[in-house]
Design a protein around this motif. Structure first.
Motif, PDB file in Angstrom:
ATOM      1  N   ALA A 118      38.038  31.995  78.331  1.00 35.01           N
ATOM      2  CA  ALA A 118      37.004  31.289  79.094  1.00 35.01           C
ATOM      3  C   ALA A 118      35.855  30.929  78.157  1.00 35.01           C
ATOM      4  CB  ALA A 118      36.512  32.157  80.245  1.00 35.01           C
ATOM      5  N   ASP A 119      35.885  29.697  77.664  1.00 30.25           N
ATOM      6  CA  ASP A 119      34.814  29.188  76.789  1.00 30.25           C
ATOM      7  C   ASP A 119      34.533  30.132  75.624  1.00 30.25           C
ATOM      8  OD1 ASP A 119      34.447  26.961  78.395  1.00 30.25           O
ATOM      9  OD2 ASP A 119      33.189  28.085  79.770  1.00 30.25           O
ATOM     10  N   HIS A 120      35.592  30.527  74.938  1.00 33.74           N
ATOM     11  CA  HIS A 120      35.459  31.449  73.817  1.00 33.74           C
ATOM     12  C   HIS A 120      35.412  30.644  72.520  1.00 33.74           C
ATOM     13  CE1 HIS A 120      35.762  34.895  71.290  1.00 33.74           C
ATOM     14  NE2 HIS A 120      35.993  35.717  72.280  1.00 33.74           N
ATOM     15  N   ASN A 121      34.244  30.603  71.903  1.00 30.67           N
ATOM     16  CA  ASN A 121      34.066  29.765  70.722  1.00 30.67           C
ATOM     17  C   ASN A 121      34.745  30.322  69.471  1.00 30.67           C
ATOM     18  OD1 ASN A 121      32.443  27.936  72.133  1.00 30.67           O
ATOM     19  ND2 ASN A 121      30.627  29.200  71.812  1.00 30.67           N
ATOM     20  N   MET A 122      35.053  31.624  69.473  1.00 36.70           N
ATOM     21  CA  MET A 122      35.539  32.247  68.256  1.00 36.70           C
ATOM     22  C   MET A 122      37.053  32.377  68.203  1.00 36.70           C
ATOM     23  SD  MET A 122      32.765  32.649  66.689  1.00 36.70           S
ATOM     24  CE  MET A 122      33.334  33.621  65.305  1.00 36.70           C
ATOM     25  N   LYS A 133      50.769  46.550  73.234  1.00 36.71           N
ATOM     26  CA  LYS A 133      49.755  47.485  72.754  1.00 36.71           C
ATOM     27  C   LYS A 133      48.647  46.779  71.977  1.00 36.71           C
ATOM     28  CE  LYS A 133      52.901  51.435  72.421  1.00 36.71           C
ATOM     29  NZ  LYS A 133      53.487  52.472  71.521  1.00 36.71           N
ATOM     30  N   TYR A 134      48.974  45.626  71.381  1.00 33.11           N
ATOM     31  CA  TYR A 134      48.018  44.968  70.497  1.00 33.11           C
ATOM     32  C   TYR A 134      47.847  43.498  70.848  1.00 33.11           C
ATOM     33  CZ  TYR A 134      48.969  49.164  67.792  1.00 33.11           C
ATOM     34  OH  TYR A 134      49.129  50.469  67.412  1.00 33.11           O
ATOM     35  N   LEU A 135      46.617  43.035  70.716  1.00 33.77           N
ATOM     36  CA  LEU A 135      46.268  41.624  70.878  1.00 33.77           C
ATOM     37  C   LEU A 135      45.833  41.093  69.516  1.00 33.77           C
ATOM     38  CD1 LEU A 135      45.413  39.092  72.614  1.00 33.77           C
ATOM     39  CD2 LEU A 135      43.163  40.178  72.776  1.00 33.77           C
ATOM     40  N   VAL A 136      46.409  39.967  69.101  1.00 29.26           N
ATOM     41  CA  VAL A 136      46.061  39.330  67.838  1.00 29.26           C
ATOM     42  C   VAL A 136      45.314  38.041  68.153  1.00 29.26           C
ATOM     43  CG1 VAL A 136      46.909  38.408  65.651  1.00 29.26           C
ATOM     44  CG2 VAL A 136      48.144  40.271  66.780  1.00 29.26           C
ATOM     45  N   THR A 137      44.127  37.873  67.576  1.00 27.90           N
ATOM     46  CA  THR A 137      43.362  36.647  67.776  1.00 27.90           C
ATOM     47  C   THR A 137      43.210  35.915  66.446  1.00 27.90           C
ATOM     48  OG1 THR A 137      41.200  37.705  67.423  1.00 27.90           O
ATOM     49  CG2 THR A 137      42.073  37.657  69.676  1.00 27.90           C
ATOM     50  N   TYR A 138      43.164  34.587  66.549  1.00 29.27           N
ATOM     51  CA  TYR A 138      43.105  33.740  65.351  1.00 29.27           C
ATOM     52  C   TYR A 138      42.038  32.677  65.533  1.00 29.27           C
ATOM     53  CZ  TYR A 138      44.473  29.862  62.279  1.00 29.27           C
ATOM     54  OH  TYR A 138      44.475  28.830  61.364  1.00 29.27           O
ATOM     55  N   SER A 139      41.288  32.431  64.484  1.00 25.73           N
ATOM     56  CA  SER A 139      40.365  31.292  64.432  1.00 25.73           C
ATOM     57  C   SER A 139      40.519  30.640  63.064  1.00 25.73           C
ATOM     58  CB  SER A 139      38.919  31.729  64.664  1.00 25.73           C
ATOM     59  OG  SER A 139      38.529  32.685  63.694  1.00 25.73           O
ATOM     60  N   LYS A 140      40.241  29.380  62.980  1.00 26.94           N
ATOM     61  CA  LYS A 140      40.437  28.660  61.732  1.00 26.94           C
ATOM     62  C   LYS A 140      39.594  29.274  60.619  1.00 26.94           C
ATOM     63  CE  LYS A 140      40.543  23.983  59.813  1.00 26.94           C
ATOM     64  NZ  LYS A 140      40.274  22.549  60.072  1.00 26.94           N
ATOM     65  N   PRO A 141      40.219  29.618  59.497  1.00 23.94           N
ATOM     66  CA  PRO A 141      39.458  30.251  58.404  1.00 23.94           C
ATOM     67  C   PRO A 141      38.342  29.343  57.892  1.00 23.94           C
ATOM     68  CG  PRO A 141      41.820  30.482  58.064  1.00 23.94           C
ATOM     69  CD  PRO A 141      41.657  29.527  59.193  1.00 23.94           C
ATOM     70  N   LYS A 142      37.270  29.974  57.462  1.00 20.66           N
ATOM     71  CA  LYS A 142      36.109  29.259  56.899  1.00 20.66           C
ATOM     72  C   LYS A 142      35.901  29.759  55.472  1.00 20.66           C
ATOM     73  CE  LYS A 142      33.934  28.839  61.438  1.00 20.66           C
ATOM     74  NZ  LYS A 142      35.082  29.436  62.141  1.00 20.66           N
ATOM     75  N   PRO A 143      36.486  29.093  54.487  1.00 22.43           N
ATOM     76  CA  PRO A 143      36.398  29.558  53.096  1.00 22.43           C
ATOM     77  C   PRO A 143      34.976  29.759  52.591  1.00 22.43           C
ATOM     78  CG  PRO A 143      38.030  27.817  53.321  1.00 22.43           C
ATOM     79  CD  PRO A 143      37.297  27.874  54.621  1.00 22.43           C
ATOM     80  N   ARG A 144      34.010  29.055  53.150  1.00 18.54           N
ATOM     81  CA  ARG A 144      32.625  29.198  52.688  1.00 18.54           C
ATOM     82  C   ARG A 144      32.021  30.543  53.105  1.00 18.54           C
ATOM     83  NH1 ARG A 144      29.861  23.215  53.678  1.00 18.54           N
ATOM     84  NH2 ARG A 144      31.280  22.043  52.305  1.00 18.54           N
ATOM     85  N   ASP A 145      32.683  31.204  54.055  1.00 20.65           N
ATOM     86  CA  ASP A 145      32.217  32.519  54.510  1.00 20.65           C
ATOM     87  C   ASP A 145      33.265  33.555  54.128  1.00 20.65           C
ATOM     88  OD1 ASP A 145      31.139  34.700  55.731  1.00 20.65           O
ATOM     89  OD2 ASP A 145      31.657  34.080  57.767  1.00 20.65           O
ATOM     90  N   PRO A 146      33.234  34.068  52.893  1.00 21.40           N
ATOM     91  CA  PRO A 146      34.295  34.954  52.414  1.00 21.40           C
ATOM     92  C   PRO A 146      34.404  36.255  53.188  1.00 21.40           C
ATOM     93  CG  PRO A 146      32.435  34.984  50.897  1.00 21.40           C
ATOM     94  CD  PRO A 146      32.170  33.884  51.870  1.00 21.40           C
ATOM     95  N   ASN A 147      33.358  36.645  53.886  1.00 15.29           N
ATOM     96  CA  ASN A 147      33.384  37.911  54.609  1.00 15.29           C
ATOM     97  C   ASN A 147      33.738  37.753  56.084  1.00 15.29           C
ATOM     98  OD1 ASN A 147      32.612  39.339  52.294  1.00 15.29           O
ATOM     99  ND2 ASN A 147      30.465  38.824  52.652  1.00 15.29           N
ATOM    100  N   GLY A 148      33.882  36.518  56.545  1.00 17.86           N
ATOM    101  CA  GLY A 148      34.234  36.290  57.942  1.00 17.86           C
ATOM    102  C   GLY A 148      35.688  36.646  58.208  1.00 17.86           C
ATOM    103  N   LEU A 149      35.959  37.185  59.387  1.00 19.58           N
ATOM    104  CA  LEU A 149      37.323  37.574  59.761  1.00 19.58           C
ATOM    105  C   LEU A 149      37.959  36.464  60.586  1.00 19.58           C
ATOM    106  CD1 LEU A 149      36.780  41.324  60.718  1.00 19.58           C
ATOM    107  CD2 LEU A 149      37.501  40.358  58.536  1.00 19.58           C
ATOM    108  N   TRP A 150      39.049  35.900  60.071  1.00 21.20           N
ATOM    109  CA  TRP A 150      39.725  34.811  60.779  1.00 21.20           C
ATOM    110  C   TRP A 150      40.888  35.302  61.624  1.00 21.20           C
ATOM    111  CZ3 TRP A 150      44.862  33.937  59.305  1.00 21.20           C
ATOM    112  CH2 TRP A 150      45.263  34.530  58.102  1.00 21.20           C
TER     113      TRP A 150
END
Length: 474
Positions: A118-122, A133-150
C-alpha cells in the motif's frame, strides 16, 4: 538501522574492504539491527483476515476460501470467492481495495497470507519462501548510496528485518526475480544465489552464512534448480572444449554429489523440469530429454529422443506421467508418457494435428488442458482414459489456471501494467476484461465482467498454518 561487517554501523566501507569485494565472487549478507518490530503477525492469522478484521467464520475465509482467487483489475485488487457461481447473472462475492501499481500482489506459497503493498515507496518486488518463514523485499539498487540496502530478508512471524545486501555488492548480483532461490520443502533452511559471473553460493538461514565459506567449485554454470521437496540442487554446467553439457546433483548441507551426467548426445540450450514431489528431474534441449529417477537407488537415468522442435513440457503433479508438445506449426503433436516402469519411458498416446501451444495439468493429475492460446482453443483431456472430454473454441485468454482442488479452471486475458498506465479506456463487455470459470470437464460456469483490464490472476493455494482450523469447519 544496519551494520556493515567489520566496520562501524553507518559508516562506508574502507578501500581495503572494497578490494576484498572485488576479489571475492559471492554476495555477503549484512546483519540488520532492529530497534523496533515493524509489525506483529500471530502464527494463526492471515494478513488478509487481519487487514479486513473479518472473523474466522466469515464466508470469505471459511467455505469460500477453498475456491478463492485474486485478480488485479486496473488499479484495484479483488479477492473473489465461490458463492454459487453462475453464468446467468455473472455476479460474484468479492473484496476490492486499492493496489500499489508498482508492486504486484500475490498469495503466499501455502495460501496462509495474501500479500500486497500500500503506497510503499521503498519496495518494488517481493517474494516469500516456500515454508512462509521469510519475506524477501527488493528495490532498485542505488550505486551512489553504497550503504543502502537494496534487498532485505524479514522474519514473517515477527516482521523484523534479519539481513540485507547493500549497493557495494550490486555489480555481482543477478536480477530479480532470480536473486534468492529457495531450497524445496517447508523448512526454508537453505537458499542459493547464481551470480553474474556464473558461480553458485549456498547459504543457510540460521545465521545466513555461506556454506563452506566459499562458492561451489564449479565453473561456467548455466542454471540451477532446487528439488521442490528437499535440499537437492540440480546444476547445469556449460560445455567447454571436449567436455559436453553436464548435469550435477548436490545434496546440502554437506555438499554431497548424488549424481552427474554428461549430455553427450544432446545439443542446444538445456532446461530443467522437476516433478512436484521431487521424484523425477527432466532435462531437455532441442534434441530430447534426459530423466533422473531421484528416489530410486543410485539415481538411474533414462533418455527420450524427440526429433522435432519442442514447444512445451509439463509433469503431472505428484504423478509419473508427463506431456510434450512438439512439431512445426500448424501441424503440432501432443504425446503423453509414463515413468512408472523402472528403466523405461513408456509412450501412452500421441495426439496429432493439435492447435496447442501450452499445457496445464490439474493439480490432482488425471486431467489436462491443451491450450491453443494463439487461436483461442481449449481442449479438456482425460489422461486416465486417454480420451477427449470437451473442446472449447473462441476463448479470449492468454492465461489458464487451475484451482488447487482440481474442480475449476480460470481463463483471463491479462494486460501489462504499462498498458494500463498509458490507456485506461475501457469498452463495455470487452471479452479481454472478463474472468471465466470452467468446470474440470470444460463447462462454462461463470463469467465475471470487469470494468478495466486485468493485470494479474492467482488462485489461493492451501497447506498453510490456518488450514487445519478451516478443515474442521468444512
Amino acid at each position: 538501522t544496519w551494520k556493515t561487517v567489520g566496520s562501524k554501523a553507518g559508516s562506508s566501507r574502507s578501500q581495503e574492504e572494497s578490494n576484498i569485494q572485488t576479489e571475492r565472487s559471492y554476495l555477503q549478507f549484512i546483519q540488520i539491527e532492529n530497534k523496533n518490530t515493524l509489525f506483529d503477525l500471530p502464527c494463526s492469522s492471515s494478513v488478509t483476515r487481519k487487514f479486513y478484521d473479518k472473523p474466522l467464520d466469515s464466508k470469505c475465509f471459511n467455505v469460500g476460501a477453498w475456491d478463492e482467487l485474486f485478480v488485479r483489475v486496473g488499479r484495484n485488487d479483488k479477492l473473489i470467492w465461490n458463492d454459487n457461481w453462475s453464468v446467468a447473472d455473472g455476479t460474484a462475492s468479492f473484496f476490492m481495495f486499492p493496489a500499489d501499481k508498482r508492486v504486484p500482489s500475490r498469495w503466499s506459497p501455502q495460501g496462509t497470507f495474501f500479500v500486497t503493498a500500500a503506497d510503499h515507496n521503498m519496495v518494488e518486488e517481493f517474494d516469500i519462501s516456500p515454508g512462509e518463514k521469510y519475506l524477501v523485499t527488493y528495490s532498485k539498487p542505488k550505486p551512489r548510496d553504497p550503504n543502502g540496502l537494496w534487498l532485505k530478508i524479514f522474519d514473517v512471524r515477527t516482521g523484523t528485518a534479519i539481513v540485507g545486501l547493500n549497493n557495494v555488492d550490486v555489480a555481482d548480483s543477478p536480477q530479480w526475480p532470480l536473486i534468492i532461490r529457495w531450497a524445496g520443502g517447508k523448512d526454508d533452511e537453505f537458499f542459493a544465489i547464481l551470480s553474474k559471473n556464473k558461480t553458485v553460493s549456498v547459504f543457510e538461514t540460521k545465521k545466513f552464512n555461506l556454506l563452506g565459506n566459499a562458492p561451489l567449485l564449479l565453473d561456467d554454470v548455466i542454471d540451477i534448480s532446487w528439488s521442490p521437496t528437499q535440499a537437492v540442487l540440480a546444476i547445469l554446467l556449460k560445455a567447454s572444449g571436449k567436455q559436453p553439457v553436464k548435469v550435477v546433483l548436490l545434496q546440502f548441507p554437506n555438499n554431497v554429489k548424488l549424481a552427474e551426467k554428461d549430455l553427450t548426445a544432446i545439443l542446444g540450450d538445456c532446461k530443467m523440469h522437476w516433478q512436484s514431489n521431487g521424484d523425477y528431474l527432466a532435462v531437455n534441449t532441442c534434441g530430447g530429454f534426459e530423466f533422473f529417477r531421484i528416489k530410486e537407488e543410485g539415481i538411474p537415468t533414462d533418455s527420450l529422443k524427440v526429433d522435432k522442435k519442442i514447444l512445451a513440457f509439463a509433469w503431472e503433479p505428484s504423478g509419473h506421467r508427463f506431456a510434450v508438445i512438439y512439431g512445426d506449426e500448424p501441424n503440432l503433436s501432443v504425446s503423453f508418457y509414463s515413468m512408472k516402469t523402472p528403466g523405461k519411458v513408456t509412450e501412452l498416446t500421441t495426439l496429432s494435428n493439435r492447435q496447442a501451444d501450452a499445457l496445464f495439468w490439474s493439480p490432482k493429475g488425471n486431467r489436462i488442458v491443451l491450450a491453443g492460446l494463439k487461436e483461442g482453443n481449449l481442449e479438456f483431456f482425460d489422461v486416465d482414459q486417454l480420451a477427449q472430454i470437451s473442446p472449447v473454441a473462441n476463448v479470449v485468454a492468454n492465461q489458464v489456471a487451475w484451482n488447487q482442488s482440481g474442480k475449476y479452471v480460470a481463463t483471463v486475458f491479462t494486460s501489462p501494467q504499462e498498458k494500463i498506465d498509458s490507456d485506461c479506456h475501457s469498452e463495455p463487455d470487452d471479452p479481454r476484461e472478463s474472468l471465466t470459470i470452467w468446470s474440470s470437464d470444460g463447462k462454462r460456469l461463470f463469467v465475471h465482467q470487469c470494468q478495466f483490464p486485468i493485470i494479474q490472476l492467482d488462485w489461493r493455494t492451501h497447506g498453510g498454518i490456518i488450514d487445519d482450523d478451516m478443515l474442521k469447519k468444512q
